[in-house]
Design a protein around this motif. Structure first.
Motif, PDB file in Angstrom:
ATOM      1  N   ARG A  82       0.804  -1.218   0.000  1.00 26.86           N
ATOM      2  CA  ARG A  82       0.000   0.000   0.000  1.00 26.86           C
ATOM      3  C   ARG A  82       0.843   1.277   0.000  1.00 26.86           C
ATOM      4  NH1 ARG A  82      -1.250   1.974   5.348  1.00 26.86           N
ATOM      5  NH2 ARG A  82      -0.218   0.769   6.997  1.00 26.86           N
ATOM      6  N   ALA A  83       2.151   1.137  -0.107  1.00 29.12           N
ATOM      7  CA  ALA A  83       3.002   2.327  -0.185  1.00 29.12           C
ATOM      8  C   ALA A  83       2.788   3.029  -1.518  1.00 29.12           C
ATOM      9  CB  ALA A  83       4.476   1.941  -0.039  1.00 29.12           C
ATOM     10  N   PRO A  84       2.609   4.344  -1.527  1.00 31.22           N
ATOM     11  CA  PRO A  84       2.528   5.066  -2.811  1.00 31.22           C
ATOM     12  C   PRO A  84       3.846   4.906  -3.564  1.00 31.22           C
ATOM     13  CG  PRO A  84       1.944   6.484  -0.945  1.00 31.22           C
ATOM     14  CD  PRO A  84       2.536   5.241  -0.369  1.00 31.22           C
ATOM     15  N   THR A  85       3.778   4.751  -4.874  1.00 30.93           N
ATOM     16  CA  THR A  85       4.996   4.582  -5.657  1.00 30.93           C
ATOM     17  C   THR A  85       5.067   5.602  -6.788  1.00 30.93           C
ATOM     18  OG1 THR A  85       4.017   2.959  -7.170  1.00 30.93           O
ATOM     19  CG2 THR A  85       5.088   2.108  -5.178  1.00 30.93           C
ATOM     20  N   HIS A  86       6.286   5.960  -7.139  1.00 29.58           N
ATOM     21  CA  HIS A  86       6.572   6.854  -8.260  1.00 29.58           C
ATOM     22  C   HIS A  86       7.795   6.303  -8.985  1.00 29.58           C
ATOM     23  CE1 HIS A  86       3.957   9.951  -6.400  1.00 29.58           C
ATOM     24  NE2 HIS A  86       4.492   9.519  -5.265  1.00 29.58           N
ATOM     25  N   VAL A  87       7.966   6.710 -10.227  1.00 30.45           N
ATOM     26  CA  VAL A  87       9.182   6.393 -10.972  1.00 30.45           C
ATOM     27  C   VAL A  87       9.817   7.697 -11.422  1.00 30.45           C
ATOM     28  CG1 VAL A  87      10.199   5.257 -12.977  1.00 30.45           C
ATOM     29  CG2 VAL A  87       8.281   4.179 -11.786  1.00 30.45           C
ATOM     30  N   ILE A  88      11.041   7.924 -11.020  1.00 28.41           N
ATOM     31  CA  ILE A  88      11.831   9.038 -11.547  1.00 28.41           C
ATOM     32  C   ILE A  88      13.104   8.422 -12.126  1.00 28.41           C
ATOM     33  CG2 ILE A  88      13.092  11.155 -11.055  1.00 28.41           C
ATOM     34  CD1 ILE A  88      11.117  11.806  -8.897  1.00 28.41           C
ATOM     35  N   GLU A  89      13.151   8.372 -13.439  1.00 26.90           N
ATOM     36  CA  GLU A  89      14.293   7.744 -14.094  1.00 26.90           C
ATOM     37  C   GLU A  89      15.570   8.536 -13.828  1.00 26.90           C
ATOM     38  OE1 GLU A  89      12.688   5.210 -17.803  1.00 26.90           O
ATOM     39  OE2 GLU A  89      13.006   7.331 -18.236  1.00 26.90           O
ATOM     40  N   HIS A  90      16.676   7.846 -13.990  1.00 29.86           N
ATOM     41  CA  HIS A  90      17.979   8.433 -13.702  1.00 29.86           C
ATOM     42  C   HIS A  90      18.223   9.711 -14.493  1.00 29.86           C
ATOM     43  CE1 HIS A  90      19.648   5.385 -11.124  1.00 29.86           C
ATOM     44  NE2 HIS A  90      19.368   4.417 -11.980  1.00 29.86           N
ATOM     45  N   GLY A  91      18.998  10.572 -13.888  1.00 28.63           N
ATOM     46  CA  GLY A  91      19.595  11.705 -14.580  1.00 28.63           C
ATOM     47  C   GLY A  91      21.088  11.628 -14.354  1.00 28.63           C
ATOM     48  N   VAL A  92      21.852  12.064 -15.320  1.00 31.07           N
ATOM     49  CA  VAL A  92      23.303  11.947 -15.223  1.00 31.07           C
ATOM     50  C   VAL A  92      23.943  13.281 -15.621  1.00 31.07           C
ATOM     51  CG1 VAL A  92      25.364  10.755 -16.084  1.00 31.07           C
ATOM     52  CG2 VAL A  92      23.246   9.478 -15.724  1.00 31.07           C
ATOM     53  N   VAL A  93      24.898  13.725 -14.819  1.00 34.90           N
ATOM     54  CA  VAL A  93      25.675  14.908 -15.174  1.00 34.90           C
ATOM     55  C   VAL A  93      26.468  14.585 -16.437  1.00 34.90           C
ATOM     56  CG1 VAL A  93      27.468  16.513 -14.423  1.00 34.90           C
ATOM     57  CG2 VAL A  93      25.826  15.596 -12.759  1.00 34.90           C
ATOM     58  N   ASP A  94      26.281  15.387 -17.472  1.00 32.77           N
ATOM     59  CA  ASP A  94      26.915  15.108 -18.758  1.00 32.77           C
ATOM     60  C   ASP A  94      28.430  15.290 -18.671  1.00 32.77           C
ATOM     61  OD1 ASP A  94      27.561  14.750 -21.403  1.00 32.77           O
ATOM     62  OD2 ASP A  94      26.665  16.639 -22.094  1.00 32.77           O
ATOM     63  N   PRO A  95      29.207  14.216 -18.882  1.00 31.37           N
ATOM     64  CA  PRO A  95      30.666  14.356 -18.849  1.00 31.37           C
ATOM     65  C   PRO A  95      31.235  14.941 -20.136  1.00 31.37           C
ATOM     66  CG  PRO A  95      30.082  12.090 -19.350  1.00 31.37           C
ATOM     67  CD  PRO A  95      28.781  12.820 -19.114  1.00 31.37           C
ATOM     68  N   GLY A  96      30.370  15.107 -21.150  1.00 30.15           N
ATOM     69  CA  GLY A  96      30.815  15.609 -22.433  1.00 30.15           C
ATOM     70  C   GLY A  96      31.182  14.497 -23.396  1.00 30.15           C
ATOM     71  N   HIS A  97      31.170  14.830 -24.684  1.00 29.62           N
ATOM     72  CA  HIS A  97      31.530  13.851 -25.711  1.00 29.62           C
ATOM     73  C   HIS A  97      33.051  13.753 -25.747  1.00 29.62           C
ATOM     74  CE1 HIS A  97      30.946  12.368 -30.139  1.00 29.62           C
ATOM     75  NE2 HIS A  97      31.475  11.464 -29.344  1.00 29.62           N
ATOM     76  N   ARG A  98      33.591  12.761 -25.051  1.00 34.21           N
ATOM     77  CA  ARG A  98      35.043  12.655 -24.873  1.00 34.21           C
ATOM     78  C   ARG A  98      35.632  11.437 -25.588  1.00 34.21           C
ATOM     79  NH1 ARG A  98      35.941  13.437 -18.490  1.00 34.21           N
ATOM     80  NH2 ARG A  98      38.084  13.713 -19.189  1.00 34.21           N
ATOM     81  N   TYR A  99      34.832  10.774 -26.359  1.00 30.14           N
ATOM     82  CA  TYR A  99      35.246   9.524 -26.996  1.00 30.14           C
ATOM     83  C   TYR A  99      36.366   9.737 -28.003  1.00 30.14           C
ATOM     84  CZ  TYR A  99      34.743   5.157 -29.692  1.00 30.14           C
ATOM     85  OH  TYR A  99      34.952   3.951 -30.328  1.00 30.14           O
ATOM     86  N   THR A 100      37.409   8.925 -27.885  1.00 36.29           N
ATOM     87  CA  THR A 100      38.438   8.843 -28.924  1.00 36.29           C
ATOM     88  C   THR A 100      38.471   7.437 -29.520  1.00 36.29           C
ATOM     89  OG1 THR A 100      40.232   8.202 -27.411  1.00 36.29           O
ATOM     90  CG2 THR A 100      39.820  10.573 -27.719  1.00 36.29           C
ATOM     91  N   GLY A 101      38.231   6.423 -28.679  1.00 33.20           N
ATOM     92  CA  GLY A 101      38.213   5.048 -29.167  1.00 33.20           C
ATOM     93  C   GLY A 101      39.532   4.600 -29.755  1.00 33.20           C
ATOM     94  N   GLU A 102      40.608   5.244 -29.334  1.00 28.11           N
ATOM     95  CA  GLU A 102      41.910   4.966 -29.943  1.00 28.11           C
ATOM     96  C   GLU A 102      42.432   3.575 -29.621  1.00 28.11           C
ATOM     97  OE1 GLU A 102      44.882   7.362 -27.128  1.00 28.11           O
ATOM     98  OE2 GLU A 102      42.868   8.215 -27.263  1.00 28.11           O
ATOM     99  N   LEU A 103      41.951   2.987 -28.517  1.00 25.63           N
ATOM    100  CA  LEU A 103      42.419   1.660 -28.114  1.00 25.63           C
ATOM    101  C   LEU A 103      41.370   0.618 -28.497  1.00 25.63           C
ATOM    102  CD1 LEU A 103      43.753   2.528 -24.531  1.00 25.63           C
ATOM    103  CD2 LEU A 103      45.038   2.434 -26.683  1.00 25.63           C
ATOM    104  N   PRO A 104      41.701  -0.342 -29.342  1.00 18.17           N
ATOM    105  CA  PRO A 104      40.722  -1.368 -29.759  1.00 18.17           C
ATOM    106  C   PRO A 104      40.474  -2.385 -28.646  1.00 18.17           C
ATOM    107  CG  PRO A 104      42.843  -1.833 -30.761  1.00 18.17           C
ATOM    108  CD  PRO A 104      43.002  -0.524 -30.033  1.00 18.17           C
ATOM    109  N   ARG A 105      39.993  -1.872 -27.526  1.00 21.30           N
ATOM    110  CA  ARG A 105      39.732  -2.676 -26.339  1.00 21.30           C
ATOM    111  C   ARG A 105      38.327  -2.350 -25.840  1.00 21.30           C
ATOM    112  NH1 ARG A 105      44.647  -4.464 -24.154  1.00 21.30           N
ATOM    113  NH2 ARG A 105      43.765  -4.687 -22.065  1.00 21.30           N
ATOM    114  N   ALA A 106      37.785  -3.216 -24.977  1.00 20.33           N
ATOM    115  CA  ALA A 106      36.478  -2.974 -24.368  1.00 20.33           C
ATOM    116  C   ALA A 106      36.673  -2.519 -22.923  1.00 20.33           C
ATOM    117  CB  ALA A 106      35.621  -4.232 -24.408  1.00 20.33           C
ATOM    118  N   GLY A 107      35.935  -1.492 -22.534  1.00 18.45           N
ATOM    119  CA  GLY A 107      35.952  -1.029 -21.155  1.00 18.45           C
ATOM    120  C   GLY A 107      34.757  -1.587 -20.402  1.00 18.45           C
ATOM    121  N   VAL A 108      34.988  -1.977 -19.157  1.00 20.31           N
ATOM    122  CA  VAL A 108      33.938  -2.502 -18.281  1.00 20.31           C
ATOM    123  C   VAL A 108      34.033  -1.746 -16.962  1.00 20.31           C
ATOM    124  CG1 VAL A 108      32.978  -4.557 -17.158  1.00 20.31           C
ATOM    125  CG2 VAL A 108      34.229  -4.782 -19.318  1.00 20.31           C
ATOM    126  N   VAL A 109      32.892  -1.316 -16.413  1.00 25.45           N
ATOM    127  CA  VAL A 109      32.886  -0.668 -15.101  1.00 25.45           C
ATOM    128  C   VAL A 109      32.039  -1.509 -14.161  1.00 25.45           C
ATOM    129  CG1 VAL A 109      32.309   1.395 -13.772  1.00 25.45           C
ATOM    130  CG2 VAL A 109      33.150   1.625 -16.124  1.00 25.45           C
TER     131      VAL A 109
END
Length: 317
Positions: A131-158
């Protein structure tokens, strides 16, 4: 407003404290889980104030943001006021349910004074909030900027704690992916990952956020191997950096990654082929990453996130 919240989820809190309020974060002497104070690896603005736990009763608090079940009692002990009764409160549910998932009952399901705010529609669908009231507020993210170079042919995992969370985070799958594309793993407690899981990967231990973004953006493609998570903010951050993404088609990832922004699938062979394709075709990777950035800005922009929160906070207070 003067809002009390605990420093629990660094990335989410970084977005939340960008609003037009004063934010109070408890501090305990050892900066333990119930009083970490200000973040040290995330850029937080000045209106975030550390307050010693034993001084909270002296503070004026307009609203409490709860994120863990025991914070109800913690807030009552430290503030001298019961959330949802003596002071307005909301409860942010960051996580997917665990255990017998179709019948998982939320810890706040038996009350109606504190609304539960889910960060994804998947969570709202799967949690039984009674019976708890529920809402959905989807994530917001501080934009780090378009910083992609992709110079390394590798995959990044966080991923944080990849050894302990191998099934949840899907890190047991990394040896399969590493056989196709070299991997670099970023996060907390990544040391020992190669030996523990037999993953031939580079590891980057708990870098400050800005440094991690810079390094991640040098990788050709972002891999999101999570089986069961609400929605890893690292996935959205990678898209904002301009990276093409490859992700398991589980939980909210199917909503976050639209067609053209990357490849999502439950078939390991499909994901492996996608990694190989992006790693070998820099032009394809760049085009896909640009589409991923546009999609992330449109859905997970900070302005929409803060506006949604302001509306709910005003109604609740």
């Amino acid at each position: 407003m003067r809002i009390l919240l605990w420093h629990v989820h660094g990335s989410w809190t970084t977005a939340f404290v960008q609003g037009d309020h004063d934010y109070l974060v408890p501090l305990v002497p050892d900066r333990g889980p119930d009083g970490r104070g200000r973040a040290r690896t995330y850029p937080w603005p000045d209106p975030v104030h550390e307050v010693s736990w034993d001084r909270l009763r002296e503070e004026e608090v307009d609203l409490v943001v709860l994120q863990r079940p025991h914070e109800l009692e913690l807030a009552e002990d430290w503030l001298g006021r019961r959330p949802g009764r003596d002071v307005p409160a909301v409860y942010v549910e960051h996580n997917t349910p665990v255990g017998d998932v179709p019948r998982t009952r939320h810890p706040l399901a038996g009350q109606s004074g504190v609304p539960v705010v889910h960060v994804t529609h998947f969570n709202d669908l799967f949690w039984d909030c009674g019976r708890a009231p529920t809402h959905v507020i989807e994530h917001g993210v501080v934009d780090p900027g378009h910083r992609y170079t992709g110079e390394l042919p590798r995959a990044g995992v966080v991923v944080n704690e990849p050894v302990r969370r191998e099934r949840v985070a899907g890190t047991d799958l990394l040896p399969l992916f590493a056989a196709t594309v070299p991997l670099d793993v970023f996060g907390m407690r990544t040391t020992g990952l190669p030996e523990a899981l037999g993953v031939p990967a580079g590891t980057f231990e708990d870098l400050p956020q800005r440094a991690m973004h810079a390094e991640l953006a040098r990788r050709r493609v972002y891999l999101h191997p999570y089986r069961w998570t609400s929605l890893g903010l690292s996935l959205i951050e990678a898209m904002l950096l301009g990276m093409p993404v490859v992700a398991l088609a589980t939980t909210e990832a199917v909503e976050a990654v639209p067609a053209g922004a990357g490849v999502i699938s439950t078939r390991v062979a499909t994901l492996t082929a996608a990694l190989k394709s992006f790693a070998s075709d820099a032009a394809l990777a760049r085009r896909t990453g640009e589409a991923a950035r546009r999609a992330a800005l449109a859905r997970y922009g900070l302005g929409r996130f803060l506006s949604d929160w302001d509306l709910l906070l005003t109604r609740t207070a």
